[in-house]
Design an enzyme around this catalytic site. Structure first.
Site, PDB file in Angstrom:
ATOM      1  N   HIS A 157       0.851  -1.209   0.000  1.00  0.00           N
ATOM      2  CA  HIS A 157       0.000   0.000   0.000  1.00  0.00           C
ATOM      3  C   HIS A 157       0.884   1.255   0.000  1.00  0.00           C
ATOM      4  O   HIS A 157       0.981   1.982   0.985  1.00  0.00           O
ATOM      5  CB  HIS A 157      -0.874  -0.077   1.240  1.00  0.00           C
ATOM      6  CG  HIS A 157      -1.932   0.958   1.366  1.00  0.00           C
ATOM      7  ND1 HIS A 157      -2.235   1.861   0.373  1.00  0.00           N
ATOM      8  CD2 HIS A 157      -2.783   1.233   2.387  1.00  0.00           C
ATOM      9  CE1 HIS A 157      -3.221   2.645   0.793  1.00  0.00           C
ATOM     10  NE2 HIS A 157      -3.568   2.277   2.024  1.00  0.00           N
ATOM     11  N   GLU A 267      -0.383   1.003  -5.779  1.00  0.00           N
ATOM     12  CA  GLU A 267      -0.190  -0.218  -5.002  1.00  0.00           C
ATOM     13  C   GLU A 267      -0.299  -1.475  -5.860  1.00  0.00           C
ATOM     14  O   GLU A 267      -1.307  -1.674  -6.536  1.00  0.00           O
ATOM     15  CB  GLU A 267      -1.253  -0.327  -3.902  1.00  0.00           C
ATOM     16  CG  GLU A 267      -1.515   0.952  -3.147  1.00  0.00           C
ATOM     17  CD  GLU A 267      -2.762   0.861  -2.291  1.00  0.00           C
ATOM     18  OE1 GLU A 267      -3.084  -0.259  -1.813  1.00  0.00           O
ATOM     19  OE2 GLU A 267      -3.428   1.891  -2.084  1.00  0.00           O
TER      20      GLU A 267
END
Length: 293
Positions: A157, A267
């Site tokens: 992330h 991501e």
């Protein structure tokens, strides 16, 4: 395991990085002679059970609250337990340019293992290896040590530091189908043959972009800082692009009102209906490489 918030600095001629054992969370990567590449808020909270904002949170074994049978699930904690677990630092396998962390099912409460295993108690070991140099590579490997198959979501992330998100463009995802998760029901859209841009409203898109396809390499072109950040991945079906915008950031307690323009998340992921499924004894590796052009 000793639940201590240990933060480690990795410094060499090519770059520096900072990683905390809590969540095996990468806070910073800065190539020599460059502004930092990863973003985090000015105020970082280190508290047991609370996820760290910014850097690279490691999302596993579900993304957000999970996604099952075509619908958003209600799993807790948000984005899984990996990012709020204390990982084991492997000092023998690490150096000033390499950090290696491990986590096993022995480190995780049984109720979360059963949530992960669909009712069965999942058994696994995970290895997270980070390489810090002119390029930055993060590789996350999960092995099924049990007698039952299990499926999981995962994501690196990554919060990228930009001068002003309203003055960047993201290329490499042209023509890809994506889920627009800012809209109820997450309708599918197709990215036009043009860069992704940001206007101060929330962007939260999950692109169907396999790592062996034409959308595997993404570039973040930053007009303000005069650089391009390249994001290349493997072992991934999806690429998530996110910025909360002004209104969305106002509801996030650990982002100050003036901080949201300073980052964009790009991501590598396997999520939203494309989980990884491992039979007993199988392994899978998700990796992402960053570099500056």
């Amino acid at each position: 395991m000793n639940d201590c918030f240990i933060t480690r600095d990795f410094v060499n001629d090519d770059a520096s990085a900072t990683i905390t054992d809590y969540g095996a969370h990468v806070l910073d990567w800065t190539p020599a002679g460059q502004p930092k590449v990863l973003w985090h808020p000015r105020a970082i909270t280190l508290s047991n059970g609370v996820a760290i904002r910014g850097g690279i949170p490691l999302v596993f074994p579900w993304f957000n609250s999970g996604f099952e049978n075509g619908h958003v699930a209600d799993k807790q904690p948000k984005h899984g337990f990996a990012r709020i677990s204390f990982w084991h630092f492997d000092e023998e396998a690490s150096s000033n340019a390499v950090a290696r962390y491990t986590l096993t099912s022995d480190d995780v409460p049984d109720d979360l293992l059963r949530t992960m295993g669909g009712g069965e108690k999942a058994s696994f070991h995970a290895t997270y290896e980070v390489r810090c140099g002119k390029e930055f590579q993060a590789s996350f490997t999960v092995t099924n040590d049990g007698e039952h198959p299990f499926s999981y979501d995962e994501a690196l992330h990554t919060y990228l530091h930009v001068g002003d998100v309203r003055r960047i463009s993201v290329t490499g995802l042209e023509g890809a189908t994506y889920f627009d998760t800012t809209i109820e029901g997450h309708p599918t859209r197709v990215q036009p043959d043009e860069p992704i841009t940001f206007d101060g409203t929330m962007t939260d898109s999950i692109y169907q972009a396999a790592s062996d396809g034409e959308n595997a390499v993404v570039r973040v072109h930053d007009e303000t800082l005069g650089r391009t950040i390249v994001v290349e991945k493997s072992g991934s079906s999806n690429t998530v692009v996110w910025n909360p915008g002004e209104q969305g950031a106002a509801g996030i307690g650990d982002i100050a009102n003036d901080e949201w323009p300073g980052f964009v998340c790009v991501e590598a992921a396997n999520n939203h209906g494309t989980p990884v499924t491992l039979a007993p004894g199988e392994s899978h590796t998700l990796s992402q490489t960053l570099r500056v052009e």
